[in-house]
Design a protein around this motif. Sequence first.
Motif, PDB file in Angstrom:
ATOM      1  N   LYS A  16      81.428  -7.527  18.043  1.00 44.39           N
ATOM      2  CA  LYS A  16      82.068  -8.291  17.133  1.00 44.39           C
ATOM      3  C   LYS A  16      82.692  -7.762  15.990  1.00 44.39           C
ATOM      4  CE  LYS A  16      80.000 -12.451  19.364  1.00 44.39           C
ATOM      5  NZ  LYS A  16      79.354 -13.672  19.147  1.00 44.39           N
ATOM      6  N   GLU A  17      81.607  -6.901  15.315  1.00 43.30           N
ATOM      7  CA  GLU A  17      82.004  -6.610  14.032  1.00 43.30           C
ATOM      8  C   GLU A  17      83.095  -5.492  14.151  1.00 43.30           C
ATOM      9  OE1 GLU A  17      78.474  -4.850  12.158  1.00 43.30           O
ATOM     10  OE2 GLU A  17      77.517  -6.776  11.925  1.00 43.30           O
ATOM     11  N   ILE A  18      83.068  -4.403  15.032  1.00 43.91           N
ATOM     12  CA  ILE A  18      84.138  -3.444  15.525  1.00 43.91           C
ATOM     13  C   ILE A  18      85.396  -4.190  15.790  1.00 43.91           C
ATOM     14  CG2 ILE A  18      84.729  -1.628  17.010  1.00 43.91           C
ATOM     15  CD1 ILE A  18      81.887  -0.932  17.118  1.00 43.91           C
ATOM     16  N   GLU A  19      85.161  -5.438  16.266  1.00 40.97           N
ATOM     17  CA  GLU A  19      86.776  -5.892  16.645  1.00 40.97           C
ATOM     18  C   GLU A  19      87.291  -6.651  15.335  1.00 40.97           C
ATOM     19  OE1 GLU A  19      88.027  -9.847  19.405  1.00 40.97           O
ATOM     20  OE2 GLU A  19      86.041  -8.959  19.658  1.00 40.97           O
ATOM     21  N   LYS A  20      86.415  -7.019  14.498  1.00 42.95           N
ATOM     22  CA  LYS A  20      86.825  -7.776  13.344  1.00 42.95           C
ATOM     23  C   LYS A  20      87.454  -6.500  12.396  1.00 42.95           C
ATOM     24  CE  LYS A  20      83.748 -11.684  12.935  1.00 42.95           C
ATOM     25  NZ  LYS A  20      82.725 -12.422  12.109  1.00 42.95           N
ATOM     26  N   LEU A  21      86.958  -5.431  12.410  1.00 37.56           N
ATOM     27  CA  LEU A  21      87.210  -4.207  11.688  1.00 37.56           C
ATOM     28  C   LEU A  21      88.764  -3.612  12.314  1.00 37.56           C
ATOM     29  CD1 LEU A  21      83.921  -2.170  11.029  1.00 37.56           C
ATOM     30  CD2 LEU A  21      85.456  -3.144   9.106  1.00 37.56           C
ATOM     31  N   GLU A  22      88.824  -3.773  13.418  1.00 34.22           N
ATOM     32  CA  GLU A  22      90.012  -3.388  13.907  1.00 34.22           C
ATOM     33  C   GLU A  22      91.048  -4.226  13.729  1.00 34.22           C
ATOM     34  OE1 GLU A  22      89.035  -3.274  18.060  1.00 34.22           O
ATOM     35  OE2 GLU A  22      88.578  -1.117  18.423  1.00 34.22           O
ATOM     36  N   GLN A  23      90.892  -5.510  13.663  1.00 31.27           N
ATOM     37  CA  GLN A  23      91.727  -6.350  13.121  1.00 31.27           C
ATOM     38  C   GLN A  23      92.275  -6.393  11.636  1.00 31.27           C
ATOM     39  OE1 GLN A  23      90.096 -10.434  14.052  1.00 31.27           O
ATOM     40  NE2 GLN A  23      90.525 -10.294  16.257  1.00 31.27           N
TER      41      GLN A  23
END
Length: 650
Positions: free
Chosen positions: A591-598
């Motif tokens: 989830k953290e990686i996904e937020k960083l990508e956004q």
Amino acid sequence: MALIDLQKINKQYDIKVILKDINFTLQEKQRIAVIGQNGQGKSTFMKIITKDIEPDSGEIAIDKSLKIEMLDQQPKFKAGVTVRDAIEEQLVDLKKAQREYDKVSELLATDYENEELLERQAQLTTYLDHHNAWDLDNKIQRVLLEFDLKSYEFKDVSLLSGGEQRRVGLAGLILKKPDVLLLDEPTNHLDVYMVEFLETILLKENFTLLFISHDRYFLDNVATNIIEIEDGTLTKYKGGYKDYLVQKEQNLINLQKEHDNLVSKLRAEAHWMQHGVTARRKRNVLRKDNYFELKEKVKSNPAKINKMQLDIQREQKSFNNGDTQNKKKMLFELDNVYLTLGNKPLIKDFTARILQKDTIAIVGPNGSGKSSILKVFLERIKIDKGSFKKGDFKVGYFDQHREMIDESKTIMHLFCPNGGDRVELNDGRNMHVFGYLKNFLFPKEYLDKTVGVLSGGEKNRLALALLFTRKFDVLIMDEPTNDLDIPTINILEQYLANFQGALIFVSHDRYFVDKIAKKLYIFKGDGLLEESYQKYSEYLEDEKDEKYVEEMERHNTQVVSKGIEKKEQELPKEKTKLTYNDKRDYEILPKEIEKLEQKIEELNTCMMNPDCYEQKGLVALSQELDDTNKTYEQKVERYLELEDLVESFN
């Protein structure tokens, strides 16, 4: 704080007033563009700031410690100096500061409480931060690549062309980053990719800049303010070129209102002048003088208003793309065309048809083959392979060398070689020669002047005026906007919009291409020539997006590869029990990686939007993007390690 302050500056050559009571202030981090018709005083204004020219009167306040540097139109280099040496010679002070910083830091490692050393380290840090001079060698390599100078890196700079030498001079200056940088037509001799790189550097590094340019996209992207010099006066505008147009239109409305008020006032004063003896009394002499001044102003205003209206109409008029009349005849036909220069492929397997009324811009990097394909159309060079067919029609050619004008003739004789005072235009109109040339900003007294005594800008306007008195079916133009001021470019655009034949032209002027071209021939390198119906600016944005996606894919591949390599090198061969923190990280990291990508996507989008990056600040935004990318890489690497551990237990 004002870095440069000019007050009530006057400059006159013989009877011609160049600058009249002008005031100007340059603040730190402002990027001010100077525009105006050629011959109005732009270069004189710049040379007053560099102290190459003294004003006739006025006050100049410039901090003596301020380093002001200007890119010369023809840079001078020492004999025998290589391209790299020529750039590095501009960076001597920065490299000296780097060495001193390293030495001071080394001394502080053993004497960390030395106040004098700490103060000197702080001074050097501020200096190097201001010039962003911490990684000069890599920046030199970058600018050599972006300005297409890498292959000349160790070549004698004196052997380069004039345009290449200007790029060398510009490269040194932008790396040096003086306190105030002055540029005169910096985008000349740069292709569109070089211009975009220059724009990025000037914005990212927060240059304090004063520059002359006729490249309207460059003006819009770079300028924080615009000043226009016209008839000796200086008018100030906030923002870039689009903002300038809006404000100029408002100025026109205000001038029209002022003119209407003056007309009403003049009528009242005229009534006073015509009635009673009071108008002849001595105490009313001043009022009479004011009346005559008012009368002159009212007379001159309509000319100013008409000129402003014409300028704005020329600029804002959209080119009508819808032309479905009649069946168009074939002009050129290219079938599987190949063209090489030496061992370099310029065109591979290109097929196209050019019809009557086609309007085609040929774009791409310098050296990709744009001028060569023009020479194919002009039948000055032959293709290597394939088929090239040309119909029976007249071709007009306009280049930067003004081949068509005879400098020994007077302007009148040039346009009316058989006598008389009228010219026949290529659209069928018949006009008085003065009326026609007035459209190209030539006063009546110029008709008897010899062409050779005109300035370079005036000769360009004259060549354009002559061009549109010739009849032809196809007009071929090589960099038509080079060395033209904006008013002249607007005139050119107006005539091209009314031209009934086919138009094929090479240009790096994005604004001009967007406004005129219906179709693009895009040189993409290695012989690939592509046809497109996009606007040029849209194509460049798409190209930028494609490069970004490629870089992200490459970046992600590298991250995965690093993760695999690290796992192979560092993970113990024996199975290690997962800790509580390992299990927790494994659950929350996706989830953290996904937020960083956004977040990375949002930051990159903001970097492309002037409204967004001006609000946040480019430096802060760039730093935030770098930090977010680093955090993203760390979390991806951590997750890959954990994933491998989890799999080892399954």
